[in-house]
Design a protein around this motif. Structure first.
Motif, mmCIF file in Angstrom:
data_model
loop_
_atom_site.group_PDB
_atom_site.id
_atom_site.type_symbol
_atom_site.label_atom_id
_atom_site.label_comp_id
_atom_site.label_asym_id
_atom_site.label_seq_id
_atom_site.Cartn_x
_atom_site.Cartn_y
_atom_site.Cartn_z
ATOM 1 N N PHE A 105 51.429 53.573 5.292
ATOM 2 C CA PHE A 105 52.368 52.583 5.786
ATOM 3 C C PHE A 105 52.086 52.259 7.247
ATOM 4 O O PHE A 105 51.974 53.162 8.082
ATOM 5 C CB PHE A 105 53.809 53.082 5.631
ATOM 6 C CG PHE A 105 54.344 52.939 4.235
ATOM 7 C CD1 PHE A 105 55.113 51.851 3.882
ATOM 8 C CD2 PHE A 105 54.051 53.890 3.266
ATOM 9 C CE1 PHE A 105 55.605 51.705 2.590
ATOM 10 C CE2 PHE A 105 54.529 53.768 1.969
ATOM 11 C CZ PHE A 105 55.306 52.661 1.640
ATOM 12 N N GLY A 153 59.164 48.261 3.955
ATOM 13 C CA GLY A 153 57.884 48.867 4.300
ATOM 14 C C GLY A 153 56.761 47.856 4.302
ATOM 15 O O GLY A 153 56.771 46.905 3.511
ATOM 16 N N LEU A 210 52.518 47.959 4.225
ATOM 17 C CA LEU A 210 51.369 48.841 4.025
ATOM 18 C C LEU A 210 50.225 48.486 4.960
ATOM 19 O O LEU A 210 50.061 47.332 5.369
ATOM 20 C CB LEU A 210 50.887 48.755 2.579
ATOM 21 C CG LEU A 210 51.838 49.299 1.508
ATOM 22 C CD1 LEU A 210 51.345 48.910 0.117
ATOM 23 C CD2 LEU A 210 51.961 50.813 1.621
#
Length: 421
Positions: free
Chosen positions: A135, A188, A190
């Motif tokens: 992440f 989130g 990535l």
């Protein structure tokens, strides 16, 4: 001769610098095309091979193995059918199965695939040499309407953690109804992995069920609009999945489990080995690869033919030059080497310029190719296979230069002293 052969060759090329430059550019374009095709072929294979690792089987509805791998892992094409959730649960419960990650495809966000899955995807998905997804910001989804976006999606639209996005119905870019009444919040982002995950939006399977709770048969129910805060009252457990990634406790059991799934009695399923199926894909595209290389080789042959034509045409203008060299003591062999060396230097300069041209092209269009088509191109130093191609080009250029060199060897003195009317 008072001047060394190298110095004489250099001065001769400088005297015809415009013609020499055009010849070098012609050879460079041909070499850049040849190396570009080879690099595209090599990097495409490497990119596909590094997309998934550590997954023993990919399971989907009955169909072609290559098609299953393409739509489930590479997000190319669409599935003909889904796998029922009871079958997913039974496969996950098999004694040899260590983990199973279901995938639900069929929706999109501004042209990018939306993948419904579980939190296990971030734990078990591997790419390259067993690398896990990392992440850049945030964390995996945990809530119903939470989403994780890939690096390319975030970069394209400037997404950050906390922003809201809307999912569209259907796996396409435009023209599909939006689930705008149930937006997702990005939790989130990535890091770039060089895989189709970079171009994906990841949500929970329950989230996929939630946005379709008031849809039937791919269309919204007329007059029905269930708000996002009310969908939790419904049963949001998944009914089916498009495919599943399966990891086994021991790779020794891979063929036994594959045979067991392929002979599944509850419904027709297909289980494929990613590595073996990729090899099938290469066998399918091998003809196209050879055709591209053949076309590139023909372009190189045309460029070398142009080189020979230029050198032969220049012999008419250099009749007296070559004859004077002979009369000053140059042997036929030295004249032969002079012409051959000129052609070889032009070809060598063309190869060097071709490498530079390829590097500049890769630097310019490489990021676009990766973001738009998922084809990563490396701007590295030429590989061993590319050096072999360059050696073949120089060898062919040397052989081609023998034609004008032999003609000059045979006729330089007599032809140069003959007065033409």
């Amino acid at each position: 001769m008072k001047s060394p052969i190298w110095q004489l060759t250099w001065r001769s090329l400088l005297n015809r610098r415009l013609t020499a430059l055009l010849t070098v550019i012609s050879v460079a374009l041909a070499v850049a095309l040849l190396l570009g095709v080879e690099r595209l072929r090599h990097d495409a294979r490497a990119g596909f091979a590094s997309t998934i690792s550590g997954t023993d089987l990919v399971v989907g509805a009955r169909g072609g193995s290559v098609q299953l791998l393409l739509y489930s892992v590479f997000h190319i094409g669409n599935a003909t059918n889904n796998v029922s959730w009871p079958s997913i649960e039974r496969i996950a419960a098999l004694p040899d199965v260590d983990w199973l990650v279901p995938l639900s495809l069929g929706d999109s966000h501004r042209g990018f695939r939306v993948v419904g899955t579980t939190a296990g995807f971030f734990e078990h998905y591997r790419h390259g040499r067993g690398q896990a997804l990392r992440f850049a910001d945030g964390q995996p989804f945990g809530g119903l309407f939470e989403a994780v976006v890939g690096a390319e999606v975030a970069a394209r639209f400037g997404y950050r953690v906390g922003q809201r996005i809307v999912v569209s119905h259907g796996a396409g870019g435009t023209g599909f109804a939006e689930h705008d009444d149930k937006p997702f919040t990005i939790v989130g982002v990535l890091e770039r992995s060089g895989t189709p995950v970079d171009r994906s939006v990841l949500v929970s399977l329950e989230g996929i069920e939630a946005i379709h709770v008031d849809w039937v048969g791919g269309a919204r129910l007329p007059g029905v609009n269930i708000a996002a805060e009310h969908v939790r009252k419904f049963d949001l457990s998944p009914k089916s999945a498009t495919a599943a990634l399966v990891g086994l406790k021991s790779r020794v059991a891979v063929f036994r489990v594959q045979r067991q799934i392929n002979n599944w009695s509850e419904e027709p399923l297909t289980a494929v080995l990613p590595g073996a199926t990729l090899q099938e894909l290469w066998n399918v595209v091998a003809v196209a690869e050879r055709a591209l290389l053949a076309v590139s080789a023909l372009v190189v042959a045309v460029g070398l033919a142009g080189l020979v034509a230029v050198v032969i045409a220049s012999l008419g203008e250099r009749r007296r030059e070559l004859a004077i060299l002979r009369s000053l003591g140059a042997s036929p062999g030295q004249v032969f080497r002079l012409l051959a060396l000129e052609s070889l230097l032009l070809s060598l300069a063309g190869c060097i310029l071709g490498i530079l041209l390829l590097s500049a092209t890769v630097a310019a269009v490489g990021p676009w190719l990766e973001s738009a088509h998922g084809l990563p191109l490396s701007a590295d130093w030429p590989s061993l296979a590319e050096w072999r191609l360059l050696g073949a080009v120089l060898g062919a250029a040397l052989l081609a230069s023998l034609v004008p060199a032999w003609r000059a060897y045979r006729h330089s003195l007599a032809d140069g002293m003959t007065i033409r009317i």
